[in-house]
Design an enzyme around this catalytic site. Sequence first.
Site, PDB file in Angstrom:
ATOM      1  N   THR A 195       0.834  -1.197   0.000  1.00  0.00           N
ATOM      2  CA  THR A 195       0.000   0.000   0.000  1.00  0.00           C
ATOM      3  C   THR A 195       0.870   1.250   0.000  1.00  0.00           C
ATOM      4  O   THR A 195       1.962   1.255   0.545  1.00  0.00           O
ATOM      5  CB  THR A 195      -0.948   0.032   1.223  1.00  0.00           C
ATOM      6  OG1 THR A 195      -1.657   1.261   1.237  1.00  0.00           O
ATOM      7  CG2 THR A 195      -0.186  -0.113   2.517  1.00  0.00           C
ATOM      8  N   ARG A 196       0.342   2.277  -0.662  1.00  0.00           N
ATOM      9  CA  ARG A 196       0.950   3.611  -0.573  1.00  0.00           C
ATOM     10  C   ARG A 196      -0.081   4.596  -0.035  1.00  0.00           C
ATOM     11  O   ARG A 196       0.158   5.794  -0.026  1.00  0.00           O
ATOM     12  CB  ARG A 196       1.450   4.063  -1.950  1.00  0.00           C
ATOM     13  CG  ARG A 196       0.359   4.394  -2.944  1.00  0.00           C
ATOM     14  CD  ARG A 196       0.923   4.939  -4.251  1.00  0.00           C
ATOM     15  NE  ARG A 196      -0.052   5.614  -5.064  1.00  0.00           N
ATOM     16  CZ  ARG A 196      -0.801   5.056  -6.011  1.00  0.00           C
ATOM     17  NH1 ARG A 196      -0.690   3.759  -6.236  1.00  0.00           N
ATOM     18  NH2 ARG A 196      -1.655   5.769  -6.712  1.00  0.00           N
ATOM     19  N   HIS A 226      -7.921   1.773   4.827  1.00  0.00           N
ATOM     20  CA  HIS A 226      -9.334   2.079   4.996  1.00  0.00           C
ATOM     21  C   HIS A 226     -10.130   0.781   5.094  1.00  0.00           C
ATOM     22  O   HIS A 226      -9.563  -0.316   5.087  1.00  0.00           O
ATOM     23  CB  HIS A 226      -9.845   2.997   3.885  1.00  0.00           C
ATOM     24  CG  HIS A 226      -9.515   2.537   2.497  1.00  0.00           C
ATOM     25  ND1 HIS A 226     -10.024   1.388   1.942  1.00  0.00           N
ATOM     26  CD2 HIS A 226      -8.706   3.085   1.551  1.00  0.00           C
ATOM     27  CE1 HIS A 226      -9.573   1.240   0.716  1.00  0.00           C
ATOM     28  NE2 HIS A 226      -8.758   2.254   0.453  1.00  0.00           N
ATOM     29  N   HIS A 262      -9.547  -1.981   2.514  1.00  0.00           N
ATOM     30  CA  HIS A 262      -8.275  -2.666   2.763  1.00  0.00           C
ATOM     31  C   HIS A 262      -8.431  -3.660   3.917  1.00  0.00           C
ATOM     32  O   HIS A 262      -8.003  -4.813   3.826  1.00  0.00           O
ATOM     33  CB  HIS A 262      -7.183  -1.662   3.147  1.00  0.00           C
ATOM     34  CG  HIS A 262      -6.717  -0.799   2.024  1.00  0.00           C
ATOM     35  ND1 HIS A 262      -6.113   0.413   2.239  1.00  0.00           N
ATOM     36  CD2 HIS A 262      -6.744  -0.960   0.685  1.00  0.00           C
ATOM     37  CE1 HIS A 262      -5.797   0.953   1.079  1.00  0.00           C
ATOM     38  NE2 HIS A 262      -6.178   0.151   0.124  1.00  0.00           N
ATOM     39  N   ARG A 279      -8.086  -3.981  -6.587  1.00  0.00           N
ATOM     40  CA  ARG A 279      -8.491  -3.166  -7.730  1.00  0.00           C
ATOM     41  C   ARG A 279      -7.389  -2.179  -8.096  1.00  0.00           C
ATOM     42  O   ARG A 279      -6.842  -1.495  -7.244  1.00  0.00           O
ATOM     43  CB  ARG A 279      -9.776  -2.401  -7.358  1.00  0.00           C
ATOM     44  CG  ARG A 279     -10.326  -1.514  -8.454  1.00  0.00           C
ATOM     45  CD  ARG A 279     -11.472  -0.679  -7.909  1.00  0.00           C
ATOM     46  NE  ARG A 279     -11.008   0.282  -6.911  1.00  0.00           N
ATOM     47  CZ  ARG A 279     -10.555   1.499  -7.189  1.00  0.00           C
ATOM     48  NH1 ARG A 279     -10.496   1.907  -8.438  1.00  0.00           N
ATOM     49  NH2 ARG A 279     -10.169   2.316  -6.222  1.00  0.00           N
ATOM     50  N   ASP A 280      -7.049  -2.122  -9.369  1.00  0.00           N
ATOM     51  CA  ASP A 280      -6.127  -1.114  -9.921  1.00  0.00           C
ATOM     52  C   ASP A 280      -4.841  -1.005  -9.112  1.00  0.00           C
ATOM     53  O   ASP A 280      -4.422   0.081  -8.717  1.00  0.00           O
ATOM     54  CB  ASP A 280      -6.837   0.244 -10.000  1.00  0.00           C
ATOM     55  CG  ASP A 280      -6.079   1.243 -10.883  1.00  0.00           C
ATOM     56  OD1 ASP A 280      -5.359   0.800 -11.787  1.00  0.00           O
ATOM     57  OD2 ASP A 280      -6.220   2.459 -10.656  1.00  0.00           O
TER      58      ASP A 280
END
Length: 393
Positions: free
Chosen positions: A199-200, A204, A207, A293-294
């Site tokens: 993660t960057r 939330h 996640h 996602r993405d």
Amino acid sequence: MTLQKDGIAPHGGTLVDRLVTADQKGMFLDQADTLPRVTLDERAFSDLVMIAIGGFSPLDGFMAKADYDTVVTDMRLASGLPWAIPVTLSVDEAVANSLKVGDLVRLDDPTGRFVGVLELTEKYTYDKAHEAVNVYRTDEDKHPGVKVVYDQGAVNLAGPVWLLERDPHPLFPNYQVDPAASRALFRERGWKTVVGFQTRNPIHRAHEYIQKCALETVDGLFLHPLVGATKADDIPADVRMRCYEIMIEHYFPQDRVILAINPSAMRYAGPREAIFHALIRKNYGCTHFIVGRDHAGVGDYYGTYDAQHIFEQFEPTELGITPMKFEHAFYCTRTGGMATAKTSPSTKEERIHLSGTKVREMLRRGELPPPEFSRPEVAAELARAMRVPEAVG
């Protein structure tokens, strides 16, 4: 999937270690003022560190042309081993012309401090547009990764590297857990299966949901936020780390989660970076890797699930780490909990999901993210960081 005493084998079979011995360090320091020198930017310095600690195994230095060419075109090293992102040291022609193949080259960090040595084996030019289109799927310099390629030097320097010293991270020394150490931690805890999470962004509810879904099927979660160079508008690393600490303290079983930093830089290469991130976590000892996602996306350059589909281009045994693919999670108002389209009967109107971009916009407007998106303690921390008045008092 090959297992060894530390669990999963590193990519290529051996964990690279390019930290100097005491004798080597003394020898290099004695030559410090006589060696030709190259100053590394922030990304190149983090790449040097990742090579040295084994995070980029099997790389033991900056890529030679044979590896660079096959990685850019085929997502493989010249040996055939899967690898998705070029790891290169680029300099301008004047610097390159001042160096001779066979030289030892002094590597300085962005502040001018002597931090490493390159054994220069090759100098080569490359096609920046070709790299951009193949790696990032665009030649637009609006893409942050492409802009880095266009702005860097025209010549790549190749060869094995040495890191003079592994310094504690200036902000997160307690969370600096390098691959050899993470593998030891997993072994001490008896974890045979470990899922890594990249993660960057601040953590939330979506996640949290996919992490806990993954935790139902493995022994442990390796929460591994990236703290190297990111875009200027990304949430700062120290804020993100406080959010992760809050989540682990209040919402996770602490004996099943390890929080550690990933010192590498973001490329924003979407699908290719998903492969890259998975192989890095394999080197840290993870057996599984969450792909949502993405992954590592930016703007509209990649399809929503392209970062999942790219794993199908490799045989599972080639990568040696298992992707755990999750659809976009959201808060479902009908069922009153987190879900995905696979598990929720809700309509679009009954789904609450916000992107990191939307949350940053809310915070800048003085609005707190809703509890359906972010745990209240995390929302308060983000608000304090963004100096939102509602968080005071």
